[in-house]
Write an enzyme that holds these catalytic residues in place. Structure first.
Site, PDB file in Angstrom:
ATOM      1  N   ARG B  26       0.836  -1.211   0.000  1.00 40.23           N
ATOM      2  CA  ARG B  26       0.000   0.000   0.000  1.00 40.23           C
ATOM      3  C   ARG B  26       0.869   1.259   0.000  1.00 40.23           C
ATOM      4  O   ARG B  26       1.021   1.922  -1.018  1.00 40.23           O
ATOM      5  CB  ARG B  26      -0.947  -0.011   1.223  1.00 40.23           C
ATOM      6  CG  ARG B  26      -2.127   0.945   1.078  1.00 40.23           C
ATOM      7  CD  ARG B  26      -1.849   2.377   1.484  1.00 40.23           C
ATOM      8  NE  ARG B  26      -1.363   2.494   2.864  1.00 40.23           N
ATOM      9  CZ  ARG B  26      -0.803   3.592   3.346  1.00 40.23           C
ATOM     10  NH1 ARG B  26      -0.660   4.669   2.587  1.00 40.23           N
ATOM     11  NH2 ARG B  26      -0.359   3.626   4.588  1.00 40.23           N
ATOM     12  N   ASP B  27       1.498   1.549   1.121  1.00 45.02           N
ATOM     13  CA  ASP B  27       2.309   2.761   1.245  1.00 45.02           C
ATOM     14  C   ASP B  27       3.465   2.736   0.251  1.00 45.02           C
ATOM     15  O   ASP B  27       3.836   3.761  -0.336  1.00 45.02           O
ATOM     16  CB  ASP B  27       2.837   2.848   2.676  1.00 45.02           C
ATOM     17  CG  ASP B  27       3.523   4.165   2.990  1.00 45.02           C
ATOM     18  OD1 ASP B  27       3.448   5.094   2.174  1.00 45.02           O
ATOM     19  OD2 ASP B  27       4.162   4.250   4.058  1.00 45.02           O
ATOM     20  N   HIS B 227       6.087   4.169  12.748  1.00 48.07           N
ATOM     21  CA  HIS B 227       6.223   4.162  11.295  1.00 48.07           C
ATOM     22  C   HIS B 227       7.324   5.157  10.944  1.00 48.07           C
ATOM     23  O   HIS B 227       7.069   6.354  10.777  1.00 48.07           O
ATOM     24  CB  HIS B 227       4.877   4.574  10.682  1.00 48.07           C
ATOM     25  CG  HIS B 227       4.814   4.488   9.192  1.00 48.07           C
ATOM     26  ND1 HIS B 227       4.082   3.521   8.534  1.00 48.07           N
ATOM     27  CD2 HIS B 227       5.376   5.245   8.226  1.00 48.07           C
ATOM     28  CE1 HIS B 227       4.195   3.699   7.220  1.00 48.07           C
ATOM     29  NE2 HIS B 227       4.982   4.741   7.010  1.00 48.07           N
ATOM     30  N   HIS B 229      10.605   6.629   8.708  1.00 48.41           N
ATOM     31  CA  HIS B 229      11.160   6.719   7.361  1.00 48.41           C
ATOM     32  C   HIS B 229      12.669   6.897   7.463  1.00 48.41           C
ATOM     33  O   HIS B 229      13.174   7.496   8.403  1.00 48.41           O
ATOM     34  CB  HIS B 229      10.516   7.875   6.584  1.00 48.41           C
ATOM     35  CG  HIS B 229       9.171   7.506   6.027  1.00 48.41           C
ATOM     36  ND1 HIS B 229       8.515   8.266   5.103  1.00 48.41           N
ATOM     37  CD2 HIS B 229       8.376   6.446   6.262  1.00 48.41           C
ATOM     38  CE1 HIS B 229       7.358   7.686   4.791  1.00 48.41           C
ATOM     39  NE2 HIS B 229       7.241   6.587   5.487  1.00 48.41           N
ATOM     40  N   CYS B 260      12.500   4.915  -3.161  1.00 52.30           N
ATOM     41  CA  CYS B 260      13.530   4.791  -4.189  1.00 52.30           C
ATOM     42  C   CYS B 260      14.624   5.842  -3.996  1.00 52.30           C
ATOM     43  O   CYS B 260      14.341   7.035  -3.971  1.00 52.30           O
ATOM     44  CB  CYS B 260      12.924   4.962  -5.571  1.00 52.30           C
ATOM     45  SG  CYS B 260      14.161   4.795  -6.866  1.00 52.30           S
ATOM     46  N   ASN B 269      10.893   4.866   2.962  1.00 53.42           N
ATOM     47  CA  ASN B 269      10.318   3.883   3.879  1.00 53.42           C
ATOM     48  C   ASN B 269      11.390   2.975   4.469  1.00 53.42           C
ATOM     49  O   ASN B 269      12.306   2.544   3.770  1.00 53.42           O
ATOM     50  CB  ASN B 269       9.315   2.997   3.113  1.00 53.42           C
ATOM     51  CG  ASN B 269       7.911   3.531   3.201  1.00 53.42           C
ATOM     52  OD1 ASN B 269       7.482   3.992   4.260  1.00 53.42           O
ATOM     53  ND2 ASN B 269       7.181   3.487   2.092  1.00 53.42           N
TER      54      ASN B 269
END
Lengths: 321, 321
Positions: B26-27, B227, B229, B260, B269
């Site tokens: 999803r994310d 969560h 990053h 990326c 992520n």
């Protein structure tokens, strides 16, 4: 963004100040494919110093046959003359250690007025054999007169120890073996140690267990530096565990030099910028100007003709462009 | 190397088991340029499940105009039928949450038999405006009937909270503001929260301070997921701080999907493989087979036509080749 972030939020039980031992010019360039002109190396060291780094490992006095990237050590050091002088005598008071593999390397370094050297040992037999073509005992025997001679000359000696966590041939490395070789390096007369996770496999619990074992073996934390590689992305988490144990010397490579993500041989050096971001976020003083350091790494990446593998350098330089 | 390393060395005071909340499908895919065919998405989720992940966020029921990458949610969910069924009835017992932006999205999800949903809030006004075109209060008001209706249907609700540490427009985000919005999401009826460091600027002391403030605001740690990053390389160090605080739910994206390193818009992520390497090194059980997960991410990177940004995926896949 550099001005406002990261938000400095100290964590309990961490040191207030950390000395970053910058290895980009030596460990970094040694592992890059490109051979950088000596004038560029000197400019790199000067820019790193201007960005606030106080310990910059400059080069290696290993035989040029083995490390052609650093074959210009004799030409480089005179270009850095003055940087290592005390502030009272007009210098920058910079610590400029160099690697010396043996007595001959030490003699070459001493002849150039070097004040700090480092020897490069291995915790494992496999890597001692591969890197030094000696057993661990034979390597220590080779270092003994080097360390003694350096001490006689009033030169500070750092003892690197590779493969402290895992070894590509032997797998996990027993903690007691690392503690034993560490103790023996100090007994030879090394002033400080740098514990290397050469293949980047360490995780934080392993770091804490090793540091605890070293203390029990009589190695005080203040004489321990840590040298993590980011091969599996673990370097900063491992650094946090080391800081929580009281370690105040952390090795890193500006821009992640030597850890090109596009090469299969990536050694994955921890990028100084990623480290400094965390340290400043933790409210820990380093003396480093992150923006200036990032600019230096972008400049160096241009010299090498490829982008920096440091996440912080990438994020900050994309922001500017 | 996968078999022997990392060496599992537990650290004091950490949980024994962590639930990885896999967000790659999803994310991750939502932030990739490429639009992946629905059959490939279904195969991706099946491979992630086979690698041992137990919570796999599958897709988003946002309007296709906003996220064309996930416009096939209606087609995807039937392809995953059975995976979410209880083991007693022949299913894999997988948790397959989906994002729902509003009541209409929830209705679409419920019609497909979804058992878990997530809403996506913001801790800051700037991002609420940019992402939802609403104030924080208006966004919470929009979520109220969604959460209530989901609860009526016996559906588990996760509340994402973005920009919990820093915001690209506002800079550092006050901890008390994050604690306040978190508390309000729970009051609406959310079963768990996911605290997002959307721009990756957090450092470990900030994480500890925020978790402590949330506890003081009445949000128990067992209802908090994190969560992070990896934009500045901080995600794993922050995860370690969260684990030390007792957090047992960590979001990550297989292969670092959505982050990326070659794109300026990198969201960075945290890669599930980098996370699992650390957790297994700490002796923490995840149920994940790291080799199988890495193979899945290599396969997905091939589908996307670019290498994985995960350091662990790169290191392990280079090793094999």
């Amino acid at each position: 963004m550099i001005d406002g972030l990261p938000m400095g939020v100290p964590a309990a039980g961490l040191p207030r100040r950390v000395r970053v031992h910058e290895v980009g010019a030596r460990d970094g360039l040694q592992n890059e494919k490109a051979i950088v002109p000596v004038e560029v190396k000197a400019e790199f060291v000067r820019r790193l110093a201007a960005a606030g780094l106080t310990t910059i490992e400059a080069t290696s006095f290993v035989h040029p046959k083995w490390v052609p990237q650093l074959a210009d050590a004799e030409q480089l050091m005179p270009l850095l003359a003055g940087l290592g002088d005390a502030p009272e005598t007009g210098g920058a008071g910079l610590r400029l250690p160099v690697l010396v593999p043996n007595e001959r390397g030490l003699d070459r370094a001493l002849a150039l007025g070097v004040r700090e050297v480092a020897v490069f040992g291995s915790a494992t037999e496999s890597f001692a054999k591969a890197n030094l073509n000696r057993t661990v005992d034979e390597a220590l025997a080779m270092f003994a007169p080097v360390v003694a001679k350096a001490a006689d000359a009033g030169v500070h000696v750092r003892g690197y120890l590779s493969m402290c966590f895992g070894d590509p041939w032997e797998g996990p490395v027993p903690i007691e073996r690392v503690a034993d070789v560490s103790r023996r390096l100090l007994d030879l007369g090394c002033d400080e140690l740098s514990l290397g996770d050469t293949i980047g496999v360490a995780t934080p619990g392993h770091v804490t267990a090793l540091l605890t074992a070293l203390n029990e073996a009589g190695v005080p934390t203040e004489r321990i530096g840590v040298h993590f590689h980011d091969t599996y992305g673990q370097a900063l988490a491992n650094t946090l565990a080391a800081l929580q144990h009281g370690v105040t010397t952390v090795d890193a490579s500006a821009g992640g030099l030597g850890g090109c993500p596009y090469a299969k041989s990536a050694t994955g050096n921890l990028a100084t910028e990623d480290l400094v971001w965390m340290l400043h976020g933790l409210g820990i003083d380093t003396g480093v100007d992150l923006g200036q350091l990032t600019d230096t790494s972008v400049w160096m990446a241009d010299q090498l003709g490829r982008p920096s593998p440091s996440r912080t350098v990438r994020a900050l330089s994309h922001k500017e462009s």
